[in-house]
Design a protein around this motif. Structure first.
Motif, mmCIF file in Angstrom:
data_model
loop_
_atom_site.group_PDB
_atom_site.id
_atom_site.type_symbol
_atom_site.label_atom_id
_atom_site.label_comp_id
_atom_site.label_asym_id
_atom_site.label_seq_id
_atom_site.Cartn_x
_atom_site.Cartn_y
_atom_site.Cartn_z
ATOM 1 N N GLU A 1 17.945 45.060 119.376
ATOM 2 C CA GLU A 1 17.440 46.177 120.174
ATOM 3 C C GLU A 1 18.405 46.597 121.274
ATOM 4 O O GLU A 1 18.179 47.593 121.952
ATOM 5 C CB GLU A 1 16.098 45.788 120.806
ATOM 6 N N ARG B 1 17.413 37.387 123.119
ATOM 7 C CA ARG B 1 16.079 37.367 122.499
ATOM 8 C C ARG B 1 15.865 38.499 121.502
ATOM 9 O O ARG B 1 15.102 38.352 120.557
ATOM 10 C CB ARG B 1 15.001 37.446 123.581
ATOM 11 N N GLU B 2 16.493 39.618 121.730
ATOM 12 C CA GLU B 2 16.291 40.786 120.871
ATOM 13 C C GLU B 2 17.601 41.546 120.726
ATOM 14 O O GLU B 2 17.704 42.715 121.077
ATOM 15 C CB GLU B 2 15.182 41.676 121.457
ATOM 16 N N SER C 1 17.816 40.163 127.037
ATOM 17 C CA SER C 1 17.641 40.815 125.735
ATOM 18 C C SER C 1 18.760 40.518 124.743
ATOM 19 O O SER C 1 18.487 40.389 123.537
ATOM 20 C CB SER C 1 17.495 42.332 125.919
#
Length: 461
Positions: free
Chosen positions: A357, A353-354, A350
Motif C-alpha cells: 500500500e 506492515r502493508e 506501513s
C-alpha cells in the motif's frame, strides 16, 4: 538502523540468495513506547498491533573478494572495504557494480568477522605541515556537488574548500594515500575507502563466556570504526544522533517539530498542540535481543488523548508534535548529489506492515529541499545520508537522517536506480582520488547499464 528495506544477500558470492525473514510477532507493535497493560507499569498497550521482527539468523556470513590478480608478495592491493552484516543486499550489489567499474573491494559482515585472521600495519609517512582541522566539520567525501558525474577528484580538493564553501577533506591520510595495510586472511590490502553500515557488535555470535563475547564484539567493532578514520575516505561520515540532528537543523534555520525528550510521555503530550503526537525512540529503531534477531521499535503516531493516559517510563523517549503536511519526502544525499522520492503511506510502520500500500514516486527535489539536505550533510560531515523530510505549506520540515538508510527498496518501488548509480560512482571517485589518479569519467548511463546484471531478488518487499 534501516533494516528490512532490502531482504536478500548473496551467500558467499555464489549467486544463491539467502532471504532474511520478516515477521509479525504477536504482541504490541510499540511495546516499548505504549501504555502499560498493568496500571503503573510500562509494557504492552491495548491499542497497538503486533510488532515487527527481522530474523537474520539463517543468513550465512561470508567474506567476498573482488581483487585483481595478485602482484608481488610485498605489494598491498589498494581496495575498497565494505562492512555490513549478513542478510543486507545493498553492498552485495554495490560490490558487483564496483567490480565491473574496475574498483577492487572486499566485503565482510559482522556475523563472520570473528573468523578472520587480521594483521594491520599503520604507515607513518611524513606529513606536510598544515593547521589542524576540525574533523567533525570536514566533508569526508572530497567531492563537490558534481562529483557523482565524474570519476576522479582533483587532489587539491583535500586541502581547499568545496564549491559550496564547505571544507573538503579525507580520512587519516598523508597526501591522500592509505595509512594502513591489512593482512586479511593472507591477502594484503591497503584500504582506500571504508564504508561500514549495520556493522553492529550485537550481531556477532555469542561464546560460552559473556566477557569473551563482549570483548570480541567490541574489539572488532572498534577496529572497523577506526579503519574508517585511517582510510583516505570513509562513509557515511559522522553519525549524529537524533537530538544532535534536531538541534543542528533548528540552528541552521530549518523547521523541526516541537520536541520533548522525556520519561513522562503524558506530561510531554500535555505540552503539545493538536490532537495527535509522534512518539519515537531516542536511539535505533531496532533492538537486537540476540544475535540476528531484531525487534522493531518504530515511530508511532498516537492520539494525544491516549498518550495523556500513559504511565511514566524508566527510559527516555522522544515526543513530538504531529506536523500536518502536504508531502513526505525521502531524500538521499550522495557526495553532494540529491535524489528525492515522494512517499505515500498511512503510518510510519506501513513499509513493514502493508508494503504493497506504500507508494514511492521519484520527484525533483525542490530547491529549498536540496539546499537543506546539502547544508545539513555539510554540517554533519556526511557523504551519504537518507533524509526524511516533510513539506508543510511549502516549508521544509526536517524529521531525521538515517546514515545507514537502505535505498534499493525505494528504487524497486519507484523504478530506476539513481541512488545505486550515484553510490557506485562516488565510491569509484573516492577510490581513484585516494590513489591520486584522475581517470576518465564513467557516465551514469554506463553504471545504470551495469546494474541491469545485478541481483534483483530482494529489491522489493
Amino acid at each position: 538502523m534501516g533494516y528490512g528495506r532490502d531482504h536478500e544477500k548473496e551467500a558467499g558470492g555464489s549467486g544463491t540468495g539467502a532471504r532474511r525473514r520478516i515477521g509479525i510477532a504477536h504482541g504490541c507493535g510499540h511495546a516499548l513506547l505504549s501504555a502499560a497493560g498493568v496500571p503503573g507499569q510500562a509494557g504492552l498497550g491495548p491499542s497497538c498491533g503486533p510488532h515487527v521482527t527481522v530474523d537474520l539468523r539463517g543468513s550465512p556470513g561470508s567474506v567476498s573478494w573482488r581483487l585483481p590478480e595478485p602482484g608481488p608478495a610485498a605489494d598491498a592491493a589498494p581496495c575498497v572495504v565494505l562492512a555490513d552484516r549478513a542478510g543486507c543486499a545493498e553492498f552485495a550489489v554495490l560490490q558487483d557494480t564496483l567490480h565491473h567499474l574496475g574498483v577492487p573491494s572486499v566485503r565482510v559482515d559482522a556475523e563472520s568477522v570473528a573468523a578472520l585472521r587480521l594483521s594491520a600495519t599503520l604507515a607513518a609517512p611524513a606529513r606536510a605541515h598544515r593547521p589542524t582541522e576540525d574533523r567533525s566539520a570536514v566533508d569526508r567525501s572530497a567531492v563537490d556537488r558534481s562529483a557523482v558525474d565524474r570519476s576522479a577528484v582533483d587532489r587539491s580538493a583535500v586541502d581547499r574548500p568545496t564549491t559550496d564553501g564547505a571544507p573538503a577533506g579525507s580520512g587519516g591520510v598523508a597526501g591522500g594515500r592509505p595509512c594502513a595495510v591489512l593482512d586479511l586472511d593472507g591477502r594484503r590490502i591497503a584500504p582506500t575507502v571504508v564504508w561500514a553500515r549495520h556493522f553492529s557488535p550485537q550481531a556477532m555470535p555469542a561464546s560460552a563466556s559473556a566477557a569473551q563475547t563482549l570483548l570480541r564484539a567490541e574489539s572488532w567493532h572498534a577496529v572497523v570504526r577506526q579503519l574508517c578514520s585511517l582510510a583516505p575516505a570513509s562513509l557515511p561520515g559522522n553519525r549524529p544522533g537524533r537530538l544532535e540532528q534536531l538541534a543542528g537543523a533548528a540552528a541552521a534555520g530549518i523547521r523541526v517539530p516541537r520536541t520533548i525528550v522525556t520519561t513522562d510521555p503524558a506530561g510531554a503530550a500535555a505540552a503539545m498542540p493538536g490532537r495527535r503526537v509522534v512518539v519515537k525512540v531516542v536511539g535505533e529503531h531496532f533492538v537486537e535481543t540476540s544475535p540476528g534477531l531484531l525487534t522493531g521499535v518504530l515511530p508511532e503516531i498516537a492520539a494525544r488523548a491516549e498518550v495523556l493516559r500513559r504511565p511514566a517510563l524508566d527510559y527516555p523517549v522522544i515526543v513530538q508534535e504531529h506536523v500536518e503536511h502536504d508531502a513526505e519526502l525521502r531524500v538521499y544525499h550522495v557526495a553532494g548529489a540529491v535524489h528525492a522520492y515522494a512517499v505515500g503511506k498511512r503510518a510510519p510502520d506501513s513499509p513493514w506492515r502493508e508494503a504493497a500500500e506504500v507508494t514511492v514516486t521519484p520527484v525533483a527535489a525542490p530547491p529549498a529541499v536540496a539546499d537543506a539536505v546539502r547544508g545539513l550533510a555539510s554540517l554533519w560531515g556526511l557523504t551519504y545520508g537518507a533524509f526524511d523530510l516533510l513539506l508543510s505549506a511549502g516549508e521544509v520540515v526536517f524529521l531525521e537522517v538515517n546514515t545507514d538508510g537502505d535505498w534499493r527498496w525505494f528504487e524497486a518501488k519507484a523504478g530506476g536506480r539513481p541512488v545505486s548509480t550515484a553510490v557506485a560512482l562516488a565510491i569509484r571517485t573516492l577510490h581513484l582520488s585516494a590513489l591520486g589518479i584522475a581517470g576518465p569519467p564513467s557516465p551514469p548511463e554506463l553504471v545504470d547499464f551495469l546494474l541491469l546484471g545485478t541481483r534483483t531478488l530482494g529489491s522489493g518487499r
